[in-house]
Design an enzyme around this catalytic site. Structure first.
Site, PDB file in Angstrom:
ATOM      1  N   GLY A   1       1.010  -1.187   0.039  1.00 15.26           N
ATOM      2  CA  GLY A   1      -0.050   0.000   0.101  1.00 15.26           C
ATOM      3  C   GLY A   1       0.945   1.427  -0.063  1.00 15.26           C
ATOM      4  O   GLY A   1       0.680   2.276   0.535  1.00 15.26           O
TER       5      GLY A   1
ATOM      6  N   ASP B   1      -3.683  -6.191  -4.310  1.00 13.68           N
ATOM      7  CA  ASP B   1      -4.602  -5.988  -3.330  1.00 13.68           C
ATOM      8  C   ASP B   1      -3.908  -6.356  -2.137  1.00 13.68           C
ATOM      9  O   ASP B   1      -3.658  -7.660  -2.090  1.00 13.68           O
ATOM     10  CB  ASP B   1      -6.066  -6.584  -3.500  1.00 13.68           C
ATOM     11  CG  ASP B   1      -6.997  -6.103  -2.589  1.00 13.68           C
ATOM     12  OD1 ASP B   1      -7.088  -5.885  -1.478  1.00 13.68           O
ATOM     13  OD2 ASP B   1      -8.251  -5.775  -3.411  1.00 13.68           O
TER      14      ASP B   1
ATOM     15  N   ARG C   1       3.336   1.702   5.782  1.00 13.14           N
ATOM     16  CA  ARG C   1       3.234   2.876   6.339  1.00 13.14           C
ATOM     17  C   ARG C   1       1.546   3.641   6.117  1.00 13.14           C
ATOM     18  O   ARG C   1       1.294   3.734   5.038  1.00 13.14           O
ATOM     19  CB  ARG C   1       4.279   3.986   5.803  1.00 13.14           C
ATOM     20  CG  ARG C   1       4.447   5.334   6.514  1.00 13.14           C
ATOM     21  CD  ARG C   1       5.564   5.885   6.095  1.00 13.14           C
ATOM     22  NE  ARG C   1       5.093   6.889   4.899  1.00 13.14           N
ATOM     23  CZ  ARG C   1       5.350   8.194   4.874  1.00 13.14           C
ATOM     24  NH1 ARG C   1       5.908   8.663   6.102  1.00 13.14           N
ATOM     25  NH2 ARG C   1       4.941   9.038   3.983  1.00 13.14           N
TER      26      ARG C   1
ATOM     27  N   HIS D   1      -3.765   2.077   9.715  1.00 16.04           N
ATOM     28  CA  HIS D   1      -4.649   3.096  10.605  1.00 16.04           C
ATOM     29  C   HIS D   1      -6.353   3.340   9.595  1.00 16.04           C
ATOM     30  O   HIS D   1      -6.894   3.974  10.256  1.00 16.04           O
ATOM     31  CB  HIS D   1      -4.111   4.403  10.695  1.00 16.04           C
ATOM     32  CG  HIS D   1      -3.661   5.368   9.739  1.00 16.04           C
ATOM     33  ND1 HIS D   1      -3.193   6.755   9.711  1.00 16.04           N
ATOM     34  CD2 HIS D   1      -3.796   5.222   8.227  1.00 16.04           C
ATOM     35  CE1 HIS D   1      -3.112   7.190   8.649  1.00 16.04           C
ATOM     36  NE2 HIS D   1      -3.427   6.204   7.685  1.00 16.04           N
TER      37      HIS D   1
END
Ligand SMILES: C[S@@+](CC[C@H](N)C(=O)[O-])C[C@H]1O[C@@H](n2cnc3c(N)ncnc32)[C@H](O)[C@@H]1O
Length: 396
Positions: A234, A282, A298, A302
């Site tokens: 990601g 993905d 990173r 969250h």
């Protein structure tokens, strides 16, 4: 509250003066000074002035919006000045109206009126230029209408629904309930473009180096160059890999892999970083790169509550060998807050609420990683701002 400042405000003011005298030119020192100023202001509020201060964005933002959307920041030269008539004709606005929108931002040090009707940039205005930070500002404005509706969302959705990735406030506010945050975002290419460009900027303000010492892996990576050095899961536009290669002076002869959605890596503005392999993937699917030295995430976890974060992490765990590490670059929420605590981590937490995620405390991180069979080996905190961290973990 008394209008005369109490001792804590005086102490803070004296410390502020001392910090200013002590040369605030280093970015971290400068940030500390601004935070101290913020604390001082919050200690001085008596009531109505607090309300008025917090309502001030409503006074300034509409004007900023007019100026940015009409290209006024770009129309004033970086060096030199522009008269109101030149500006008005360049940006196709009436000069008297433009003057009214400029006056209010001048009160904030945004532009300087060097002579009546003649404007020049200040550092506080130049940052709004397209070639500087405009994309960061746009990232805020494309999201603002959705943030504003969150109180209505809370009246119509339960806490459980807020954790359902297809019912998050952002998608709901756009009328796109049923889509995850990222699906809703990528559904509109203009918004997605503003978002990814702004994100590159905001991520650049969050450090990558200065915590986990990537360069200390030189010998290990050179000894086993068939293993990827870093897989950035990601990874967006590859900020992190660029910073890591800068720190290490290259890739030590091993692969650097950038993973994200195909449209992010190869879309309208493809990511091309020398020495980096783009690998659309993905992160809920199996991790195709096995046994890498580092799997780096990173600001990814969250975006997701624990259930979904566990799926992402398990895909990595399944690809790891005993000497692989997971590095998680995220903020760790401070355990307490008082006037003057930096609000940014808490703003990000609300921001994550909009997207279906959360910022985590140290304990929440340990629990999440423990659930998927990882143990925290070390938390590397940024010395100047210990909220910014890299969590190093390996197989238990
Ligand atoms: C907050 S950004 C962080 C980007 C990057 N790690 C950084 O720190 O600059 C989250 C990234 O995750 C990507 N992403 C979201 N869902 C994903 C998925 N299911 N698979 C792969 N990438 C995904 C987004 O496109 C975005 O680039």
């Amino acid at each position: 509250m008394a209008l005369v400042p109490d001792t804590s405000a005086l102490v803070e003011a004296e410390q502020l003066v001392a910090d200013l005298r002590d040369n605030g030119s280093a970015p971290a020192q400068h940030a500390k000074i601004l935070q101290r100023l913020d604390k001082l202001r919050s200690l001085l509020h008596t009531g109505l002035d607090s309300l008025l201060f917090h309502a001030r964005p409503f006074q300034i933002l509409p004007a900023l919006n007019v100026l940015i959307e009409h290209g006024v920041f770009d129309a004033v030269p970086v060096h030199g000045d522009a008269s109101i008539d030149d500006l008005a004709s360049k940006v196709k606005l009436d000069a008297a109206i433009l003057t009214r929108f400029l006056r209010i931002v001048l009160t904030q040090g945004i532009f300087k009126e060097k002579a009546p009707g003649v404007y020049e940039h200040t550092p506080a205005s130049a940052i709004f230029r397209t070639d500087q930070g405009a994309s960061l500002y746009r990232l805020c404005t494309v999201q603002f209408p959705q943030w504003w509706r969150v109180s209505e969302y809370l009246q119509t959705h339960s806490a459980e629904e807020a954790q359902d990735a297809t019912k998050v406030p952002y998608s709901w506010a756009l009328g796109k309930e049923g889509m995850t945050y990222y699906e809703a975002l990528e559904d509109d290419s203009t918004v997605a473009d503003a978002w990814h460009k702004g994100m590159t900027m905001i991520q650049a303000t969050q450090p990558i180096s200065g915590m986990f010492p990537f360069h200390t892996l030189k010998a290990v990576v050179e000894a086993e160059p068939q293993r990827a050095f870093v897989v950035d899961v990601g990874g967006g536009r590859g900020n992190a890999l660029v910073a890591i290669m800068q720190e290490c002076g290259g890739n030590y002869g091993a692969k650097m892999v950038l993973q994200d959605f195909e449209q992010v890596l190869e879309g309208t503005d493809p990511v091309r970083i020398p020495g980096v392999e783009n690998m659309p993937n993905d992160f809920f699917d199996p991790q195709p790169v096995k046994d890498a030295h580092i799997y780096y995430l990173r600001n990814v976890l969250h975006n997701h509550y624990d259930k979904r974060s566990q799926v992402i992490l398990r895909q990595i765990v399944d690809a790891m060998s005993p000497t692989s590490r997971v590095l998680i670059g995220e903020m760790i929420l401070p355990s307490s807050t008082t006037a003057g605590t930096d609000p940014f981590p808490f703003f990000m937490d609300i921001n994550m609420f909009m997207e279906g995620g959360l910022e985590r405390s140290e304990q929440q991180w340990a629990e999440l990683l423990g659930e998927v069979g990882l143990k925290i080996d070390k938390i590397w905190r940024l010395p100047d701002n210990p909220v910014q961290s890299t969590i190093e973990a390996s197989l238990r």
